[in-house]
Design a protein around this motif. Sequence first.
Motif, PDB file in Angstrom:
ATOM      1  N   ASP A   1      58.914  30.674  46.821  1.00 54.78           N
ATOM      2  CA  ASP A   1      58.016  30.800  47.974  1.00 54.78           C
ATOM      3  C   ASP A   1      57.093  32.007  47.881  1.00 54.78           C
ATOM      4  O   ASP A   1      56.236  32.209  48.741  1.00 54.78           O
ATOM      5  CB  ASP A   1      58.828  30.900  49.277  1.00 54.78           C
ATOM      6  N   CYS A   2      57.272  32.817  46.845  1.00 52.67           N
ATOM      7  CA  CYS A   2      56.379  33.987  46.709  1.00 52.67           C
ATOM      8  C   CYS A   2      55.915  34.174  45.266  1.00 52.67           C
ATOM      9  O   CYS A   2      55.899  35.278  44.733  1.00 52.67           O
ATOM     10  CB  CYS A   2      57.021  35.254  47.253  1.00 52.67           C
ATOM     11  N   GLY A   3      55.574  33.048  44.627  1.00 51.79           N
ATOM     12  CA  GLY A   3      54.902  33.120  43.331  1.00 51.79           C
ATOM     13  C   GLY A   3      55.761  32.926  42.111  1.00 51.79           C
ATOM     14  O   GLY A   3      55.250  32.854  41.001  1.00 51.79           O
ATOM     15  N   GLY A   4      57.082  32.853  42.276  1.00 54.58           N
ATOM     16  CA  GLY A   4      57.948  32.639  41.124  1.00 54.58           C
ATOM     17  C   GLY A   4      58.157  33.897  40.304  1.00 54.58           C
ATOM     18  O   GLY A   4      57.699  34.994  40.644  1.00 54.58           O
ATOM     19  N   PHE A   5      58.876  33.729  39.191  1.00 56.42           N
ATOM     20  CA  PHE A   5      59.201  34.849  38.296  1.00 56.42           C
ATOM     21  C   PHE A   5      58.689  34.536  36.904  1.00 56.42           C
ATOM     22  O   PHE A   5      58.903  33.435  36.391  1.00 56.42           O
ATOM     23  CB  PHE A   5      60.711  35.082  38.254  1.00 56.42           C
ATOM     24  N   ASP A   6      58.037  35.489  36.277  1.00 58.27           N
ATOM     25  CA  ASP A   6      57.477  35.324  34.937  1.00 58.27           C
ATOM     26  C   ASP A   6      57.834  36.569  34.130  1.00 58.27           C
ATOM     27  O   ASP A   6      57.531  37.691  34.550  1.00 58.27           O
ATOM     28  CB  ASP A   6      55.952  35.164  35.022  1.00 58.27           C
TER      29      ASP A   6
ATOM     30  N   HIS B   1      49.372  38.142  24.777  1.00 61.65           N
ATOM     31  CA  HIS B   1      49.686  37.878  23.367  1.00 61.65           C
ATOM     32  C   HIS B   1      49.759  36.389  23.060  1.00 61.65           C
ATOM     33  O   HIS B   1      49.581  35.980  21.914  1.00 61.65           O
ATOM     34  CB  HIS B   1      50.986  38.578  22.951  1.00 61.65           C
ATOM     35  N   ASN B   2      49.995  35.557  24.085  1.00 60.09           N
ATOM     36  CA  ASN B   2      50.021  34.105  23.857  1.00 60.09           C
ATOM     37  C   ASN B   2      48.679  33.434  24.141  1.00 60.09           C
ATOM     38  O   ASN B   2      48.595  32.205  24.150  1.00 60.09           O
ATOM     39  CB  ASN B   2      51.115  33.466  24.718  1.00 60.09           C
ATOM     40  N   GLY B   3      47.644  34.227  24.398  1.00 61.59           N
ATOM     41  CA  GLY B   3      46.320  33.669  24.637  1.00 61.59           C
ATOM     42  C   GLY B   3      45.787  34.017  26.009  1.00 61.59           C
ATOM     43  O   GLY B   3      46.478  34.626  26.833  1.00 61.59           O
ATOM     44  N   PRO B   4      44.535  33.637  26.304  1.00 62.09           N
ATOM     45  CA  PRO B   4      43.935  33.940  27.609  1.00 62.09           C
ATOM     46  C   PRO B   4      44.716  33.314  28.760  1.00 62.09           C
ATOM     47  O   PRO B   4      45.277  32.227  28.632  1.00 62.09           O
ATOM     48  CB  PRO B   4      42.534  33.324  27.496  1.00 62.09           C
ATOM     49  N   LEU B   5      44.724  34.013  29.889  1.00 61.69           N
ATOM     50  CA  LEU B   5      45.416  33.513  31.078  1.00 61.69           C
ATOM     51  C   LEU B   5      44.471  32.771  32.017  1.00 61.69           C
ATOM     52  O   LEU B   5      44.922  31.999  32.869  1.00 61.69           O
ATOM     53  CB  LEU B   5      46.076  34.665  31.840  1.00 61.69           C
ATOM     54  N   THR B   6      43.158  33.027  31.868  1.00 62.39           N
ATOM     55  CA  THR B   6      42.168  32.383  32.733  1.00 62.39           C
ATOM     56  C   THR B   6      40.952  31.984  31.920  1.00 62.39           C
ATOM     57  O   THR B   6      40.761  32.424  30.787  1.00 62.39           O
ATOM     58  CB  THR B   6      41.700  33.330  33.866  1.00 62.39           C
ATOM     59  N   ASP B   7      40.122  31.138  32.539  1.00 67.13           N
ATOM     60  CA  ASP B   7      38.794  30.900  31.998  1.00 67.13           C
ATOM     61  C   ASP B   7      37.915  32.095  32.358  1.00 67.13           C
ATOM     62  O   ASP B   7      38.318  32.988  33.108  1.00 67.13           O
ATOM     63  CB  ASP B   7      38.206  29.614  32.591  1.00 67.13           C
TER      64      ASP B   7
ATOM     65  N   THR C   1      39.460  30.999  36.619  1.00 70.53           N
ATOM     66  CA  THR C   1      40.340  29.858  36.845  1.00 70.53           C
ATOM     67  C   THR C   1      41.556  29.941  35.920  1.00 70.53           C
ATOM     68  O   THR C   1      41.394  30.109  34.706  1.00 70.53           O
ATOM     69  CB  THR C   1      39.604  28.535  36.571  1.00 70.53           C
ATOM     70  N   PRO C   2      42.781  29.846  36.457  1.00 71.01           N
ATOM     71  CA  PRO C   2      43.969  29.923  35.596  1.00 71.01           C
ATOM     72  C   PRO C   2      43.923  28.890  34.474  1.00 71.01           C
ATOM     73  O   PRO C   2      43.483  27.757  34.667  1.00 71.01           O
ATOM     74  CB  PRO C   2      45.125  29.645  36.566  1.00 71.01           C
ATOM     75  N   ALA C   3      44.372  29.299  33.307  1.00 70.79           N
ATOM     76  CA  ALA C   3      44.312  28.435  32.124  1.00 70.79           C
ATOM     77  C   ALA C   3      45.684  28.331  31.480  1.00 70.79           C
ATOM     78  O   ALA C   3      46.599  29.101  31.773  1.00 70.79           O
ATOM     79  CB  ALA C   3      43.298  29.006  31.131  1.00 70.79           C
ATOM     80  N   GLY C   4      45.805  27.366  30.558  1.00 71.19           N
ATOM     81  CA  GLY C   4      47.033  27.224  29.781  1.00 71.19           C
ATOM     82  C   GLY C   4      48.241  27.003  30.662  1.00 71.19           C
ATOM     83  O   GLY C   4      48.227  26.221  31.603  1.00 71.19           O
ATOM     84  N   ARG C   5      49.307  27.724  30.388  1.00 67.91           N
ATOM     85  CA  ARG C   5      50.569  27.545  31.120  1.00 67.91           C
ATOM     86  C   ARG C   5      50.461  27.958  32.578  1.00 67.91           C
ATOM     87  O   ARG C   5      51.313  27.622  33.394  1.00 67.91           O
ATOM     88  CB  ARG C   5      51.684  28.344  30.440  1.00 67.91           C
ATOM     89  N   TYR C   6      49.386  28.698  32.927  1.00 76.29           N
ATOM     90  CA  TYR C   6      49.223  29.147  34.310  1.00 76.29           C
ATOM     91  C   TYR C   6      48.318  28.227  35.128  1.00 76.29           C
ATOM     92  O   TYR C   6      48.055  28.494  36.297  1.00 76.29           O
ATOM     93  CB  TYR C   6      48.680  30.576  34.330  1.00 76.29           C
ATOM     94  N   ARG C   7      47.855  27.156  34.499  1.00 78.62           N
ATOM     95  CA  ARG C   7      46.936  26.253  35.195  1.00 78.62           C
ATOM     96  C   ARG C   7      47.585  25.626  36.437  1.00 78.62           C
ATOM     97  O   ARG C   7      46.933  25.444  37.457  1.00 78.62           O
ATOM     98  CB  ARG C   7      46.464  25.161  34.236  1.00 78.62           C
ATOM     99  N   LYS C   8      48.869  25.324  36.350  1.00 72.08           N
ATOM    100  CA  LYS C   8      49.531  24.609  37.436  1.00 72.08           C
ATOM    101  C   LYS C   8      49.880  25.518  38.615  1.00 72.08           C
ATOM    102  O   LYS C   8      49.615  25.184  39.778  1.00 72.08           O
ATOM    103  CB  LYS C   8      50.800  23.931  36.918  1.00 72.08           C
ATOM    104  N   HIS C   9      50.454  26.697  38.323  1.00 69.20           N
ATOM    105  CA  HIS C   9      50.964  27.540  39.407  1.00 69.20           C
ATOM    106  C   HIS C   9      50.176  28.834  39.601  1.00 69.20           C
ATOM    107  O   HIS C   9      50.481  29.607  40.508  1.00 69.20           O
ATOM    108  CB  HIS C   9      52.435  27.881  39.156  1.00 69.20           C
TER     109      HIS C   9
END
Length: 402
Positions: free
Chosen positions: A122-127, A162-168, A172-180
């Motif tokens: 409910d507050c963004g999850g854990f990464d 290190h795994n690549g860009p997080l946004t465009d 706009t969130p990209a890659g694994r962050y596109r969904k959440h």
Amino acid sequence: MAIAAACERVAYAADPARSRGRLRPEPPSMSRNDFRRDCDRIIHSSAFRRLAHKTQVFVFHEGDHFRTRLTHTLEVVQIARSIARALGLDEDLSEGLALAHDLGHPPFGHAGERALDACLADCGGFDHNAQALKIVTSLERRYPDFDGLNLTWETLEGLVKHNGPLTDRDGTPAGRYRKHGVPEPILDYCRIQDLELWSFASAEAQVAAISDDIAYNAHDIDDGLRAELFTLADLAAVPIVETIIAGIDRDVPGLDDARRAHEVVRRLITVAIEDVVAETRARAATLAPRSAEDVRRADRPLVAFSAGMEQGDAAIKGFLYPRMYRHARVMRIMSDAEAVVRDLFAHFSRKPADLPPDWREGLDGRDLGVRARRIADYIAGMTDRFALVEHARLFPATPELR
């Protein structure tokens, strides 16, 4: 392919003398450049020491010879330095990023991360990458003038990207962050110091990331064989491993199984390193980067496996997933571990007064999201052993995780 012991520094290597610096300026060291100082600060941090007692795949009391987060990290460091040296990149920056890449992992490895992610739904999850950034920018408290480790911009950038860009480019969130979406701790920090989430990280950060993949494959094969979850005969179903085993049997006929297994791991690491070096040199010849900024602004990673090695990497992971990570024995233990983390989170949410004094300080009157994040930070910093001790202190029964 033979790799020379060292390569002349390339134009697109990160240069500590041209670092974008630290958020809080500090006097230069007389004996160490800025990237070397970052390595040393990470090594001396509390979070780094705790990696010795955090799960990789097998929990601490299953055997002294299985990898922990710390031994895994040291293997990633060795591979990263080897690749960086062969490519003429900055070894210290690659080492620092390899040292820091797992600092944000909670107890019990990915099981602990899954549990905390659900607790914080409910507050963004854990990464764990966001947690690593939080550790090195605020949670470590060792220095008189600042919280965190005050690492260079290049190290913080590599830790996050290190795994690549997080946004465009437009955010706009990209890659694994596109969904959440991009984790809030990363966005919060970028409001203070822009890490340019839309670009790739340095070549050195990309080296650290691919070194993590190489180390994972090699040591999970080693640990899986040791745990008798599969055999060398089973592994021969993976084409790249089959080729390696055939080479061993040709070069050293009659070798006993234990040495044969170690030789598989050793040769697999060598093959992967040589492949990365060759592929990266080929990409550099095409992209022709003249600076570290050119690497960041490229339209694809500079450091990578060849297409053939990508297939080999996928085949190894495809083999390990059902036979190791989803093995009934491992799944049972990890299910119990998730329950331990969930129990701790629920207890401290109900009774924040049971947190240590420095962790509950200032929580009175704060919103529930702030409280949940503080509790998650506390639990994420625990070792496997301490989490079990805390659980046994607070609950009438605690699983043995065996």
